[in-house]
Design a protein around this motif. Structure first.
Motif, mmCIF file in Angstrom:
data_model
loop_
_atom_site.group_PDB
_atom_site.id
_atom_site.type_symbol
_atom_site.label_atom_id
_atom_site.label_comp_id
_atom_site.label_asym_id
_atom_site.label_seq_id
_atom_site.Cartn_x
_atom_site.Cartn_y
_atom_site.Cartn_z
ATOM 1 N N ALA A 88 0.874 -1.168 0.000
ATOM 2 C CA ALA A 88 0.000 0.000 0.000
ATOM 3 C C ALA A 88 0.918 1.226 0.000
ATOM 4 N N GLY A 89 0.545 2.241 -0.791
ATOM 5 C CA GLY A 89 1.418 3.400 -0.996
ATOM 6 C C GLY A 89 1.830 4.102 0.290
ATOM 7 N N LEU A 90 0.865 4.288 1.186
ATOM 8 C CA LEU A 90 1.147 5.010 2.430
ATOM 9 C C LEU A 90 2.108 4.222 3.318
ATOM 10 N N PHE A 91 1.899 2.912 3.402
ATOM 11 C CA PHE A 91 2.763 2.060 4.214
ATOM 12 C C PHE A 91 4.184 2.064 3.649
ATOM 13 N N PHE A 92 4.289 2.024 2.314
ATOM 14 C CA PHE A 92 5.602 2.039 1.661
ATOM 15 C C PHE A 92 6.358 3.309 2.030
ATOM 16 N N ARG A 93 5.672 4.454 1.961
ATOM 17 C CA ARG A 93 6.317 5.726 2.328
ATOM 18 C C ARG A 93 6.753 5.687 3.792
ATOM 19 N N ASN A 94 5.863 5.169 4.661
ATOM 20 C CA ASN A 94 6.192 5.115 6.089
ATOM 21 C C ASN A 94 7.415 4.246 6.353
ATOM 22 N N CYS A 95 7.552 3.141 5.634
ATOM 23 C CA CYS A 95 8.718 2.259 5.771
ATOM 24 C C CYS A 95 10.001 3.033 5.475
ATOM 25 N N ILE A 96 10.015 3.717 4.334
ATOM 26 C CA ILE A 96 11.200 4.495 3.941
ATOM 27 C C ILE A 96 11.490 5.552 5.012
ATOM 28 N N ASN A 97 10.434 6.259 5.428
ATOM 29 C CA ASN A 97 10.607 7.352 6.393
ATOM 30 C C ASN A 97 11.179 6.864 7.705
ATOM 31 N N LEU A 98 10.914 5.610 8.045
ATOM 32 C CA LEU A 98 11.396 5.073 9.320
ATOM 33 C C LEU A 98 12.587 4.135 9.139
ATOM 34 N N GLY A 99 13.102 4.043 7.926
ATOM 35 C CA GLY A 99 14.330 3.290 7.696
ATOM 36 C C GLY A 99 14.175 1.773 7.699
ATOM 37 N N LEU A 100 12.951 1.280 7.435
ATOM 38 C CA LEU A 100 12.760 -0.178 7.302
ATOM 39 C C LEU A 100 12.566 -0.475 5.813
#
Lengths: 170, 434
Positions: A88-100
C-alpha cells in the motif's frame, strides 16, 4: 542494513495496519503495541519471531491507516525487512521514512514460512538459502535509497540541512 | 515549441504546487504544501519530539490545521495526556486553526472552509482524500513524513496516473453514495488503483450533495488510491460560499478535456441496489438481500464516512415512527458538533432518540477501535463507517458489516441486515425531498 540471514514469517494479501498496530493499543507504549503486532492473524507471531527475522506478504501489504506505528511495531520487534508482492502506498512511504526497507518482489509467493532469507536492499535481491533460490526485487528509487541509507527521513533531513527551511536562530 | 501537454486535474494541481507549467505521470516532484492537517493521534503527540530532534520549527503556522478527534473525550489518563499535549503544542506554536473536540478532522476541515479547489495538501490520516470532493489534492502521510512537511513545507510525490470512475444514471430511493462506493469496491477491489488517483464523474456523481461526494473521495483510501478527486462545479462553489470561503482563493480548477486516463470504469446508478460489505474487507461486497439472515448485536452510525448531517437525515427517514429492535443497540456519533446542533434544530435528533438511538460524542469513536462502542467476542455490528478489517472495532472474532446509513438504520429496526427500501416508499421519499 543487515545482510545476515533471517527466518521468513509469511502472511497473505491485504495485511492491514489494524493487524500490524491494533487500535486498542495505540496509546500504549511501543513495546506493548508491538507485542500485539499481527496477533489477529497469527496470535503467536510476536512471541515466536526473533530479531533479524523477515515478514513476507502478498499483494497490498500494509493497507489502511496512515499510522506509522504499523512500521514501528515491526521495527521494535527487530524485523529486518518486509517483503511483499506489492505494498500500500502510504505504508511504503512510512517504511522508507522510518528506515525499514520494503522489498517489492514478484516472487514473494515462492517464499515459505521458515525459509532462511538474506536480503540486499541496495542490490535489490533476496537469497533464499532454504530453497537455494535468488529473487530480484523492484529497485528502490535512488532518492529513497538515500533516505533508507541515512536511517530514515528525519536523519536524512538533518544530513541535508538544505531541505530544512526553518532552523533555531541560535 | 513543444506541444502542449494535456493535464489531468491531479497533474494540474501538482504542477502548480511544484511551480511548473506541467508535469508528466511517473515524474518525481518536490512540491510545496498548501495545507498540513494533523489530529491528536498522529499529530503533536508524535511530531513535537521529532521537530525538536532535528532542530526545526513549523515552516508556516498559517498553513497548519490541528483537530482533536481520536481520543475524545478522554476516557483515561493516557488519552487525557495526549489531548493536553496537543493543546499545549498548538498554543506554543501559535496554530490558530485548532479545532478541539469539534468533530472529525475531514469533516471539520470542510465545515470551516480550510479546503479549496486546486489545493495541494497532506493530512496525518489515511482518509485525507475526503478533501478531493472539493477538487483539492490531499493525501495521507505518517507522522514522520508530517514532521518533514512541518520542517520544510515540502514533500516528494511521484506524479500519479488517474483512473476515471464514471457513474451514469440516477440513484433510486433509499440509495446513497455509500452504495455507489461499495459497488465500486466490489468490482475494483482494494488495489486496482495502485496508489493512483480515483476521479469520480458522471451524472449520478454530479447529482450528489457535497456530503455524499465526500463519501466517494473518503473511500478512495479503501480503493488503494493515493487520493480521490471530483472536478469542482456549481455544487462545490455553493458549498464553499456556504463555508465562508473567500472566493478569491477558490479558483476554478479543472483538468484538460483531452487529458488521458489509465482506465475508465463505467457503472450504472439505475441498476444499483443497496450494497453491504461483509467481514473482513470493504471489497467483500454483495447486494443487501444476500445478507438478510445475518442477525446483529449493534448498529453504528459514525465516523468521517457515515455520520454527517445528511447521513443522520437518512437514518431519521428510516427511523421516523419506528423503534430499534429489542436487544439491539443503535449508536450514533455525529461527525461534528456543528452537525449535532443542526440535527437538534431540525428535529432529526428527536426522531433518532425517540426511536431508541444512543447518542455518542463527535469523534472517530468505535470505527478504529479507539472510542466508545467496541465489540466483544463474536458480536456482530452493521456500520456506516469505511472499514471492517478483522479486529478493528473490537475483538478479533467480532464481525463488522458495512452499509449506508439507510441500511444501518433499517437493520437496527429489524435486528437483522435489512433492505431499507422496504422502509421508505417512493412516494414518501418524494415528499421528503419536496
Amino acid at each position: 542494513m543487515s545482510k545476515t540471514f533471517g527466518k521468513a514469517f509469511v502472511f497473505g494479501d491485504n495485511i492491514t495496519t489494524d493487524a500490524l498496530a491494533p487500535g486498542a493499543y495505540m496509546k500504549a507504549p511501543l513495546a506493548e503495541l508491538a507485542a500485539h503486532c499481527l496477533e489477529s492473524i497469527d496470535a503467536d507471531f510476536a512471541r515466536d519471531m526473533k530479531r533479524g527475522d523477515i515478514v513476507v506478504g502478498g499483494e497490498n501489504f500494509g493497507m489502511g491507516s496512515s499510522r506509522e506505528q504499523a512500521v514501528m511495531a515491526l521495527r521494535e520487534l527487530g524485523i529486518g525487512y518486509v517483503i511483499a508482492k506489492s505494498f500500500a502506498g502510504l505504508f511504503f512511504r512510512n517504511c522508507i521514512n522510518l528506515g525499514l526497507a520494503p522489498l517489492m518482489c514478484v516472487d514473494a509467493a515462492k517464499i515459505n514460512a521458515g525459509d532462511e532469507l538474506c536480503c540486499d536492499a541496495g542490490e535489490g535481491s533476496i537469497l533464499n538459502k532454504t530453497k537455494n533460490e535468488c529473487y530480484a526485487c523492484e529497485p528502490i528509487p535512488p532518492h529513497l535509497m538515500a533516505m533508507l541509507n541515512d536511517g530514515g527521513l528525519l536523519s536524512h533531513l538533518v544530513k541535508r540541512r538544505a531541505l530544512i527551511t526553518t532552523l533555531p536562530s541560535n | 515549441m513543444l506541444p502542449r501537454l494535456a493535464q489531468t486535474l491531479a497533474q494540474k494541481i501538482i504542477a502548480r504546487a511544484a511551480g511548473r507549467d506541467s508535469v508528466r505521470v511517473g515524474e518525481l516532484i518536490v512540491a510545496k504544501v498548501d495545507l498540513a492537517m494533523m489530529h491528536d493521534s498522529g499529530g503533536p503527540r508524535r511530531v513535537a519530539a521529532m521537530l525538536a530532534e532535528i532542530g526545526a520549527s513549523v515552516w508556516d503556522r498559517n498553513k497548519v490545521v490541528v483537530v482533536t478527534d481520536h481520543f475524545v473525550p478522554a476516557v483515561d489518563v493516557d488519552s487525557a495526556r495526549i489531548l493536553k499535549l496537543t493543546r499545549d503544542w498548538v498554543r506554543i506554536n501559535q496554530v490558530d486553526r485548532f479545532h478541539d473536540m469539534q468533530g472529525i478532522c475531514h469533516v471539520v476541515m470542510t465545515e470551516n472552509g480550510h479546503v479549496r479547489p486546486g489545493m495541494f495538501a497532506v493530512g496525518g490520516d489515511s482518509h485525507s482524500p475526503t478533501a478531493g470532493a472539493f477538487g483539492a489534492f490531499m493525501f495521507g502521510v505518517g507522522a514522520t513524513e508530517m514532521a518533514g512537511v512541518l520542517a520544510t513545507g515540502e514533500i516528494w510525490i511521484k506524479v500519479p496516473e488517474t483512473q476515471l470512475i464514471r457513474w451514469q444514471g440516477k440513484l433510486g430511493h433509499a440509495l446513497s453514495a455509500k452504495d455507489m462506493i461499495l459497488a465500486t469496491l466490489k468490482r475494483l477491489k482494494l488495489n486496482t488503483l495502485k496508489y493512483g488517483v480515483a476521479q469520480y464523474c458522471g451524472e449520478a456523481v454530479t447529482a450528489l450533495s457535497m456530503s455524499d461526494r465526500m463519501v466517494l473521495t473518503n473511500m478512495a483510501a479503501e480503493l488503494g488510491a493515493q487520493t480521490g478527486l471530483i472536478e469542482p462545479d456549481a455544487t462545490t462553489f455553493a458549498a464553499l460560499k456556504n463555508a465562508d470561503v473567500d472566493m478569491q482563493y477558490a479558483p476554478e480548477f479543472h483538468g484538460d478535456p483531452d487529458a488521458t486516463f489509465l482506465a475508465t470504469w463505467d457503472f450504472d446508478a439505475n441498476k444499483l441496489v443497496p450494497q453491504v460489505a461483509a467481514p473482513h474487507s470493504p471489497d467483500n461486497v454483495d447486494d443487501v438481500d444476500r445478507f438478510q439472515n445475518v442477525t446483529i448485536d449493534q448498529a453504528y452510525i459514525g465516523a468521517c464516512t457515515g455520520a454527517k448531517l445528511n447521513d443522520l437525515h437518512m437514518a431519521a427517514e428510516v427511523l421516523k415512527g419506528r423503534k430499534v429492535a429489542r436487544n439491539i443497540r443503535l449508536l450514533i456519533a455525529p461527525a461534528s458538533t456543528r452537525m449535532t446542533a443542526a440535527a437538534a434544530a431540525d428535529g432529526t435528533l428527536a426522531t433518532l432518540t425517540a426511536a431508541g438511538a444512543i447518542l455518542l460524542p463527535s469523534g472517530c469513536g468505535a470505527c478504529a477501535g479507539y472510542g466508545a462502542g467496541i465489540l466483544a467476542e463474536d458480536e456482530v455490528c452493521i456500520s456506516s463507517t469505511a472499514r471492517n478489517f478483522k479486529g478493528r472495532m473490537g475483538a478479533a472474532s467480532s464481525h463488522v458489516y458495512l452499509g449506508s446509513p439507510y441500511t444501518v438504520a433499517a437493520s437496527a429496526v429489524t435486528g437483522r441486515i435489512t433492505d431499507p427500501r422496504e422502509f421508505i416508499h417512493v412516494f414518501h421519499h418524494a415528499q421528503a425531498v419536496a
